[in-house]
Scaffold this motif. Structure first.
Motif, PDB file in Angstrom:
ATOM      1  N   MET A  33       0.836  -1.201   0.000  1.00 53.18           N
ATOM      2  CA  MET A  33       0.000   0.000   0.000  1.00 53.18           C
ATOM      3  C   MET A  33       0.871   1.251   0.000  1.00 53.18           C
ATOM      4  O   MET A  33       0.583   2.216  -0.721  1.00 53.18           O
ATOM      5  CB  MET A  33      -0.944   0.004   1.213  1.00 53.18           C
ATOM      6  N   PHE A  34       1.924   1.247   0.803  1.00 50.51           N
ATOM      7  CA  PHE A  34       2.836   2.394   0.812  1.00 50.51           C
ATOM      8  C   PHE A  34       3.544   2.539  -0.539  1.00 50.51           C
ATOM      9  O   PHE A  34       3.727   3.645  -1.040  1.00 50.51           O
ATOM     10  CB  PHE A  34       3.861   2.241   1.930  1.00 50.51           C
ATOM     11  N   GLU A  35       3.920   1.417  -1.132  1.00 49.81           N
ATOM     12  CA  GLU A  35       4.613   1.446  -2.417  1.00 49.81           C
ATOM     13  C   GLU A  35       3.730   2.037  -3.511  1.00 49.81           C
ATOM     14  O   GLU A  35       4.212   2.732  -4.399  1.00 49.81           O
ATOM     15  CB  GLU A  35       5.028   0.020  -2.786  1.00 49.81           C
ATOM     16  N   HIS A  36       2.433   1.772  -3.433  1.00 52.63           N
ATOM     17  CA  HIS A  36       1.487   2.244  -4.452  1.00 52.63           C
ATOM     18  C   HIS A  36       0.600   3.382  -3.919  1.00 52.63           C
ATOM     19  O   HIS A  36      -0.502   3.595  -4.423  1.00 52.63           O
ATOM     20  CB  HIS A  36       0.622   1.088  -4.929  1.00 52.63           C
ATOM     21  N   GLU A  37       1.098   4.089  -2.933  1.00 55.64           N
ATOM     22  CA  GLU A  37       0.308   5.132  -2.272  1.00 55.64           C
ATOM     23  C   GLU A  37      -0.245   6.173  -3.237  1.00 55.64           C
ATOM     24  O   GLU A  37      -1.428   6.530  -3.185  1.00 55.64           O
ATOM     25  CB  GLU A  37       1.178   5.811  -1.208  1.00 55.64           C
TER      26      GLU A  37
ATOM     27  N   ALA B 292      -5.514   3.720   6.118  1.00 57.92           N
ATOM     28  CA  ALA B 292      -5.927   2.346   5.811  1.00 57.92           C
ATOM     29  C   ALA B 292      -4.808   1.364   6.120  1.00 57.92           C
ATOM     30  O   ALA B 292      -5.028   0.293   6.702  1.00 57.92           O
ATOM     31  CB  ALA B 292      -6.339   2.242   4.343  1.00 57.92           C
ATOM     32  N   ALA B 293      -3.586   1.726   5.755  1.00 60.02           N
ATOM     33  CA  ALA B 293      -2.442   0.845   6.009  1.00 60.02           C
ATOM     34  C   ALA B 293      -2.204   0.658   7.501  1.00 60.02           C
ATOM     35  O   ALA B 293      -1.733  -0.405   7.933  1.00 60.02           O
ATOM     36  CB  ALA B 293      -1.192   1.416   5.342  1.00 60.02           C
ATOM     37  N   SER B 294      -2.549   1.658   8.299  1.00 60.57           N
ATOM     38  CA  SER B 294      -2.302   1.561   9.741  1.00 60.57           C
ATOM     39  C   SER B 294      -3.113   0.441  10.384  1.00 60.57           C
ATOM     40  O   SER B 294      -2.698  -0.134  11.400  1.00 60.57           O
ATOM     41  CB  SER B 294      -2.606   2.904  10.427  1.00 60.57           C
ATOM     42  N   PHE B 295      -4.277   0.119   9.811  1.00 61.83           N
ATOM     43  CA  PHE B 295      -5.074  -0.987  10.353  1.00 61.83           C
ATOM     44  C   PHE B 295      -4.392  -2.326  10.094  1.00 61.83           C
ATOM     45  O   PHE B 295      -4.500  -3.250  10.902  1.00 61.83           O
ATOM     46  CB  PHE B 295      -6.487  -0.970   9.768  1.00 61.83           C
ATOM     47  N   LEU B 296      -3.702  -2.439   8.973  1.00 62.95           N
ATOM     48  CA  LEU B 296      -2.973  -3.668   8.688  1.00 62.95           C
ATOM     49  C   LEU B 296      -1.796  -3.817   9.647  1.00 62.95           C
ATOM     50  O   LEU B 296      -1.514  -4.913  10.142  1.00 62.95           O
ATOM     51  CB  LEU B 296      -2.493  -3.674   7.241  1.00 62.95           C
ATOM     52  N   THR B 297      -1.120  -2.705   9.914  1.00 64.61           N
ATOM     53  CA  THR B 297      -0.023  -2.736  10.885  1.00 64.61           C
ATOM     54  C   THR B 297      -0.526  -3.151  12.265  1.00 64.61           C
ATOM     55  O   THR B 297       0.043  -4.034  12.918  1.00 64.61           O
ATOM     56  CB  THR B 297       0.643  -1.356  10.997  1.00 64.61           C
ATOM     57  N   TRP B 298      -1.590  -2.500  12.702  1.00 63.80           N
ATOM     58  CA  TRP B 298      -2.114  -2.750  14.043  1.00 63.80           C
ATOM     59  C   TRP B 298      -2.559  -4.201  14.200  1.00 63.80           C
ATOM     60  O   TRP B 298      -2.233  -4.870  15.188  1.00 63.80           O
ATOM     61  CB  TRP B 298      -3.270  -1.795  14.341  1.00 63.80           C
ATOM     62  N   TYR B 299      -3.318  -4.715  13.217  1.00 67.39           N
ATOM     63  CA  TYR B 299      -3.853  -6.064  13.374  1.00 67.39           C
ATOM     64  C   TYR B 299      -2.831  -7.151  13.077  1.00 67.39           C
ATOM     65  O   TYR B 299      -2.999  -8.292  13.528  1.00 67.39           O
ATOM     66  CB  TYR B 299      -5.152  -6.219  12.581  1.00 67.39           C
TER      67      TYR B 299
ATOM     68  N   ALA C 168      -7.272  -5.389  -4.223  1.00 68.74           N
ATOM     69  CA  ALA C 168      -7.193  -6.816  -4.560  1.00 68.74           C
ATOM     70  C   ALA C 168      -5.940  -7.127  -5.362  1.00 68.74           C
ATOM     71  O   ALA C 168      -5.354  -8.205  -5.227  1.00 68.74           O
ATOM     72  CB  ALA C 168      -8.442  -7.233  -5.335  1.00 68.74           C
ATOM     73  N   LYS C 169      -5.509  -6.175  -6.203  1.00 70.19           N
ATOM     74  CA  LYS C 169      -4.255  -6.366  -6.937  1.00 70.19           C
ATOM     75  C   LYS C 169      -3.085  -6.502  -5.960  1.00 70.19           C
ATOM     76  O   LYS C 169      -2.157  -7.279  -6.184  1.00 70.19           O
ATOM     77  CB  LYS C 169      -4.016  -5.187  -7.879  1.00 70.19           C
ATOM     78  N   LEU C 170      -3.144  -5.740  -4.872  1.00 71.66           N
ATOM     79  CA  LEU C 170      -2.084  -5.818  -3.875  1.00 71.66           C
ATOM     80  C   LEU C 170      -2.163  -7.126  -3.088  1.00 71.66           C
ATOM     81  O   LEU C 170      -1.135  -7.687  -2.703  1.00 71.66           O
ATOM     82  CB  LEU C 170      -2.163  -4.626  -2.928  1.00 71.66           C
ATOM     83  N   VAL C 171      -3.385  -7.599  -2.847  1.00 71.79           N
ATOM     84  CA  VAL C 171      -3.566  -8.910  -2.213  1.00 71.79           C
ATOM     85  C   VAL C 171      -2.887  -9.978  -3.063  1.00 71.79           C
ATOM     86  O   VAL C 171      -2.190 -10.866  -2.543  1.00 71.79           O
ATOM     87  CB  VAL C 171      -5.069  -9.226  -2.053  1.00 71.79           C
TER      88      VAL C 171
END
Length: 486
Positions: A87-91, A116-123, A197-200
């Protein structure tokens, strides 16, 4: 396109849905068009997914659950962190896609990608903290334990106004807990979800763990609620729709988390730092052109500081730049569609007809886009629509109050209970009022209280359940009690 000359994540000439790790068209072979609210131009066409795609996605998620749920918390966390890094790479591109499809000012959209990315970090971190319990037994030959396991396949129905952040706020804890799922993005902003989804895919997350199905809302929703494979649903949207979903969830007693409408009071006491209060009101009210469920909808200012506060706020509002959302200098982009503009016009017209004074703004702008001037209204009274309904637009209505008791009563006089704000320099008052306001989120001298590490959710008819914080992972887990007799 000023910011991104070409999109690399998505081919706008051939947009597809994401099911079981594959990019698919709709079985109906039908499409819906997506329009740029800044220009009125068609951005692309999206396959109109329906019952077939929703069922396929649910079954894919069910199959993927068998292996995903067996991964260790550390393994799932690594996937979330890979996704976060992408997400950061494609911000820049994610921000440009969001800005283009739903009109969020580009600088705000960039901020949403980070949020949005912060939720991935947190979880990713919370995945490692899903603790069980050992309970003292009442007899010596027993051992009592409680373990936590993922609920299974979940569905996330996300709103258009925060298309990335609301998705990761739901998917982050779900994936961390070991669940797999289906996302139904809003029809106004499906591209953000499909880009995600592309990032997934890039992160190597196994097929079927995350599925994105846009299209026919009723068909997809019916399949989600009727299919017994889906165990938990998280929805962000209007209170009216939320009530319908409660009824739809009842036959199978599905777990349901609802983040619904709001009508936030913003209270400025006479001892407040007025400059800071005006900054907070500006941030809360005009973020995303006023299209947030937690934005300040009713601004109550103590009668002794009304004129001074109003002048400060009006000066700040006058400086806001309205323009094409993709322009980095734009602060206020368009509303999401013409219907949004009409609702704002209705609220302002009703207020003026009942005696409100337009202190700044007060009209729609341009012919092609969906712009409305940042607006401040004075002399607002309780009988006006704007004081009773969520406006979802860049209009700040100001009214006055005389006492603490009076303003608490007025602030709580609503069916909603999502967010409330108060500004004061009196610590005793800060505690008293914060505890007296019937809202799930309180911004105390803070116009932007949302953060990944804290619980977010409402009271009353603003829904139930919490997202964010360690609380946000609870509803994706089942507690299982094991009694062992030796």
């Amino acid at each position: 396109m000023e910011k991104v000359k070409e999109f690399t994540l998505l081919d706008f000439e051939d947009v597809r849905l994401f099911v079981n790790g594959e990019w698919v068209t709709a079985a109906s072979n039908s499409y819906f068009t997506l329009t740029n609210p800044s220009t009125g131009e068609v951005v692309t066409k999206i396959p109109r997914g329906g019952k077939v795609e929703a069922k396929d996605a649910i079954e894919a998620a069910s199959q993927a659950f068998q292996s995903w749920s067996k991964l260790s918390a550390y393994e799932r966390a690594e996937y979330l962190l890979k996704l976060r890094d992408l997400m950061f790479e494609h911000e820049e591109e994610l921000a440009a896609i969001m800005s283009t499809e739903m009109g969020k000012a580009f600088t705000e959209a960039r901020g949403e990608v980070k949020y949005a990315a912060s939720f991935l970090t947190w979880y990713a971190e919370e995945a490692r903290r899903i603790y069980g319990e050992t309970i003292p037994a009442s007899v010596p030959n027993k051992r009592l334990t409680v373990i936590k396991q993922p609920v299974g396949v979940i569905a996330a129905i996300t709103p258009w106004n925060f298309p990335l952040a609301m998705m990761t706020r739901k998917l982050g804890p779900a994936l961390a807990a070991g669940c797999t799922g289906v996302v139904k993005p809003a029809s106004q902003s499906p591209l953000s979800a499909l880009a995600f989804a592309k990032l997934v895919e890039k992160a190597g997350i196994p097929n079927g763990v995350v599925n994105i199905v846009a299209g026919a809302t009723r068909e997809i929703s019916d399949e989600i609620f009727e299919n017994p494979i889906v165990k938990k649903i998280s929805f962000t949207g209007s209170t009216e729709v939320g009530k319908t979903l409660v009824e739809k969830s009842a036959p199978q007693l599905k777990k349901l988390a609802l983040e619904l409408g709001g009508h936030a009071p913003f209270i400025v006491f006479e001892d407040a730092d007025l400059e800071k209060a005006a900054e907070g009101a500006l941030a809360s009210k005009f973020r995303n052109a006023g299209q947030t469920c937690v934005c300040a909808n009713r601004i109550y200012v103590h009668e002794n500081v009304r004129e001074e506060f109003t002048n400060i706020l009006v000066d700040k509002v006058k400086s806001l730049k309205v323009g094409n959302s993709i322009d980095e200098t734009t602060q206020i982009g368009p509303l999401v569609n013409k219907e949004g503009v009409k609702k704002v016009e209705e609220h302002v017209s009703d207020a003026v007809a009942k005696g409100a004074v337009v202190l700044h703004g007060g009209k729609a702008l341009g012919e092609e886009g969906c712009f409305y001037e940042p607006t401040v209204l004075g002399n607002v009274t309780k009988d006006m629509l704007i004081m009773n309904e969520e406006t979802f637009g860049p209009v700040a209505p100001i009214t006055t109050f005389h006492s603490e008791e009076e303003v608490i009563k007025e602030a709580n006089d609503t069916i909603y209970g999502l967010a409330a704000y108060l500004y004061t320099s009196n610590i005793s008052r800060a505690v008293r009022v914060s505890e007296s306001l019937n809202f799930g989120v309180i911004g105390l001298n803070d116009g932007l209280p949302g953060t990944a590490q804290a619980p977010f959710g409402g009271m009353n008819q603003s829904g139930y359940g919490r997202e964010g914080g360690h609380q946000g992972i609870r509803d994706y887990l089942e507690e299982k009690f094991i009694s062992l007799s030796l």
